[in-house]
Design a protein around this motif. Structure first.
Motif, mmCIF file in Angstrom:
data_model
loop_
_atom_site.group_PDB
_atom_site.id
_atom_site.type_symbol
_atom_site.label_atom_id
_atom_site.label_comp_id
_atom_site.label_asym_id
_atom_site.label_seq_id
_atom_site.Cartn_x
_atom_site.Cartn_y
_atom_site.Cartn_z
ATOM 1 N N LEU A 40 0.834 -1.188 0.000
ATOM 2 C CA LEU A 40 0.000 0.000 0.000
ATOM 3 C C LEU A 40 0.875 1.246 0.000
ATOM 4 N N GLU A 41 0.602 2.181 -0.916
ATOM 5 C CA GLU A 41 1.364 3.424 -1.017
ATOM 6 C C GLU A 41 0.416 4.612 -1.041
ATOM 7 N N GLN A 42 0.922 5.743 -0.594
ATOM 8 C CA GLN A 42 0.133 6.968 -0.637
ATOM 9 C C GLN A 42 0.837 7.987 -1.525
ATOM 10 N N LYS A 43 0.122 8.466 -2.546
ATOM 11 C CA LYS A 43 0.635 9.486 -3.453
ATOM 12 C C LYS A 43 -0.409 10.592 -3.552
ATOM 13 N N ASN A 44 0.016 11.818 -3.269
ATOM 14 C CA ASN A 44 -0.882 12.976 -3.375
ATOM 15 C C ASN A 44 -2.177 12.778 -2.588
ATOM 16 N N ASN A 45 -2.053 12.307 -1.360
ATOM 17 C CA ASN A 45 -3.188 12.066 -0.461
ATOM 18 C C ASN A 45 -4.192 11.063 -1.028
ATOM 19 N N GLN A 46 -3.755 10.136 -1.872
ATOM 20 C CA GLN A 46 -4.599 9.082 -2.421
ATOM 21 C C GLN A 46 -3.881 7.749 -2.247
ATOM 22 N N TRP A 47 -4.592 6.716 -1.858
ATOM 23 C CA TRP A 47 -3.997 5.397 -1.623
ATOM 24 C C TRP A 47 -3.971 4.596 -2.914
ATOM 25 N N PRO A 69 -9.883 -5.618 -2.495
ATOM 26 C CA PRO A 69 -10.714 -5.922 -3.669
ATOM 27 C C PRO A 69 -10.730 -7.423 -3.966
ATOM 28 N N ASP A 70 -11.749 -7.853 -4.708
ATOM 29 C CA ASP A 70 -11.903 -9.275 -5.031
ATOM 30 C C ASP A 70 -10.768 -9.799 -5.916
ATOM 31 N N TRP A 71 -10.187 -8.941 -6.755
ATOM 32 C CA TRP A 71 -9.152 -9.383 -7.694
ATOM 33 C C TRP A 71 -7.783 -9.555 -7.015
ATOM 34 N N CYS A 72 -7.633 -9.087 -5.793
ATOM 35 C CA CYS A 72 -6.344 -9.132 -5.112
ATOM 36 C C CYS A 72 -6.007 -10.561 -4.663
ATOM 37 N N CYS A 114 -2.475 0.750 -4.779
ATOM 38 C CA CYS A 114 -1.876 -0.587 -4.700
ATOM 39 C C CYS A 114 -0.653 -0.536 -5.618
ATOM 40 N N SER A 115 0.549 -0.595 -5.047
ATOM 41 C CA SER A 115 1.762 -0.342 -5.826
ATOM 42 C C SER A 115 2.030 -1.336 -6.959
ATOM 43 N N PRO A 116 1.780 -2.658 -6.833
ATOM 44 C CA PRO A 116 2.055 -3.530 -7.972
ATOM 45 C C PRO A 116 1.117 -3.302 -9.154
ATOM 46 N N ASN A 117 -0.115 -2.856 -8.887
ATOM 47 C CA ASN A 117 -1.114 -2.725 -9.948
ATOM 48 C C ASN A 117 -1.431 -1.294 -10.346
#
Length: 64
Positions: free
Chosen positions: A30-37, A57-60, A39-42
């Motif tokens: 999990l990463e935060q960029k510009n106050n938005q979360w 999410p279901d696809w994770c 999913c770093s691999p996707n």
């Protein structure tokens, strides 16, 4: 002179061993960029719930 035979080393275990999580807040990706979360691999934008917990999410692949 002959050299001694080297024994094979055991492979190191993986550092990240996730069996399943309920919330993305527990995920190491999990990463935060510009106050938005994200999913770093996707590069998927995640939305927060009222409790500040993000449901997986279901696809994770880390979902329980």
């Amino acid at each position: 002179m002959r050299q001694p035979i080297k024994e094979k080393r055991k492979p190191k275990p993986l550092a990240i061993n996730i069996t399943g999580i309920q919330y993305c807040n527990e995920c190491p990706f999990l990463e935060q960029k510009n106050n938005q979360w994200f999913c770093s691999p996707n590069d998927y934008k995640l939305q927060e719930n009222i409790d500040n917990k993000i449901l997986v999410p279901d696809w994770c692949g880390n979902k329980l």
